[in-house]
Write a protein that holds these residues in place. Structure first.
Motif, PDB file in Angstrom:
ATOM      1  N   PHE A 198       0.831  -1.207   0.000  1.00 30.46           N
ATOM      2  CA  PHE A 198       0.000   0.000   0.000  1.00 30.46           C
ATOM      3  C   PHE A 198       0.868   1.259   0.000  1.00 30.46           C
ATOM      4  CE2 PHE A 198      -3.693  -2.555   1.424  1.00 30.46           C
ATOM      5  CZ  PHE A 198      -4.646  -2.017   0.581  1.00 30.46           C
ATOM      6  N   LEU A 199       1.901   1.269   0.836  1.00 33.34           N
ATOM      7  CA  LEU A 199       2.783   2.441   0.902  1.00 33.34           C
ATOM      8  C   LEU A 199       3.542   2.639  -0.400  1.00 33.34           C
ATOM      9  CD1 LEU A 199       4.144   2.106   4.556  1.00 33.34           C
ATOM     10  CD2 LEU A 199       2.439   3.717   3.691  1.00 33.34           C
ATOM     11  N   LEU A 200       4.013   1.570  -1.010  1.00 35.59           N
ATOM     12  CA  LEU A 200       4.720   1.660  -2.286  1.00 35.59           C
ATOM     13  C   LEU A 200       3.796   2.193  -3.373  1.00 35.59           C
ATOM     14  CD1 LEU A 200       7.232   1.142  -4.007  1.00 35.59           C
ATOM     15  CD2 LEU A 200       6.377  -1.180  -4.384  1.00 35.59           C
ATOM     16  N   ARG A 201       2.565   1.713  -3.417  1.00 31.04           N
ATOM     17  CA  ARG A 201       1.597   2.187  -4.409  1.00 31.04           C
ATOM     18  C   ARG A 201       1.311   3.663  -4.210  1.00 31.04           C
ATOM     19  NH1 ARG A 201      -4.093   2.599  -4.730  1.00 31.04           N
ATOM     20  NH2 ARG A 201      -4.845   2.416  -6.872  1.00 31.04           N
ATOM     21  N   ARG A 202       1.120   4.080  -2.973  1.00 36.13           N
ATOM     22  CA  ARG A 202       0.862   5.496  -2.672  1.00 36.13           C
ATOM     23  C   ARG A 202       2.050   6.361  -3.094  1.00 36.13           C
ATOM     24  NH1 ARG A 202      -2.466   9.611  -2.292  1.00 36.13           N
ATOM     25  NH2 ARG A 202      -2.044  10.955  -0.550  1.00 36.13           N
ATOM     26  N   TYR A 203       3.250   5.890  -2.827  1.00 38.63           N
ATOM     27  CA  TYR A 203       4.463   6.616  -3.203  1.00 38.63           C
ATOM     28  C   TYR A 203       4.554   6.764  -4.723  1.00 38.63           C
ATOM     29  CZ  TYR A 203       9.422   7.552  -3.893  1.00 38.63           C
ATOM     30  OH  TYR A 203      10.614   8.094  -4.294  1.00 38.63           O
TER      31      TYR A 203
END
Length: 143
Positions: free
Chosen positions: A25-30
């Motif tokens: 999720f954090l990678l996608r948001r980044y």
């Protein structure tokens, strides 16, 4: 294997899976934040409530992607030449807790169907310019 060791192994595996999902999720948001033409925007399609996400400009479409999904595909696509801005308004008291702080509610129409996006005012200025600068249907020239 002892029951305690088996329990610890299962819990460690579940914890590892949880960390991997949060990392995804954090990678996608980044990646969404780094891409050009993206901005934070909540969407409301009648009769549903507000859903938080990210909008992305392409040459022909405005795409909305849900933040609560790992899918790279947009949840909603709006054809640029079929979009028009009806106006904007400040959020109501009930809406303030459902959308990002400092956002305005932009009223849009796509192919005759109204919907709303909540975004910052400076992002609204860019969106309205992008819509107005788009090509006219069937003519092939810029407005």
């Amino acid at each position: 294997m002892e029951p305690l060791g088996l329990t610890f192994g299962v819990l460690a595996g579940l914890f590892g899976l949880l960390v991997a999902v949060i990392g995804a999720f954090l990678l996608r948001r980044y990646q969404l934040n780094r891409a050009l033409g993206t901005f934070d925007a909540s969407i409301r399609l009648p009769p549903r409530g507000w859903r938080v996400g990210v909008c992305r400009y392409t040459d022909l479409h405005l795409e909305w992607l849900s933040l609560l999904s790992l899918s790279p595909l947009p949840k909603h696509r709006f054809l640029r030449s079929s979009l028009s801005v009806s106006g904007w308004r400040p959020p109501t008291e009930d809406e303030r807790v459902q959308i990002q702080p400092g956002a305005i509610v932009v009223q849009l129409v796509h192919a005759g169907e109204p919907f709303e996006l909540a975004m910052k005012y400076d992002v609204y200025a860019g969106l309205s310019s992008w819509i107005e600068a788009g090509p006219v249907i069937g003519i092939g020239t810029w407005r």
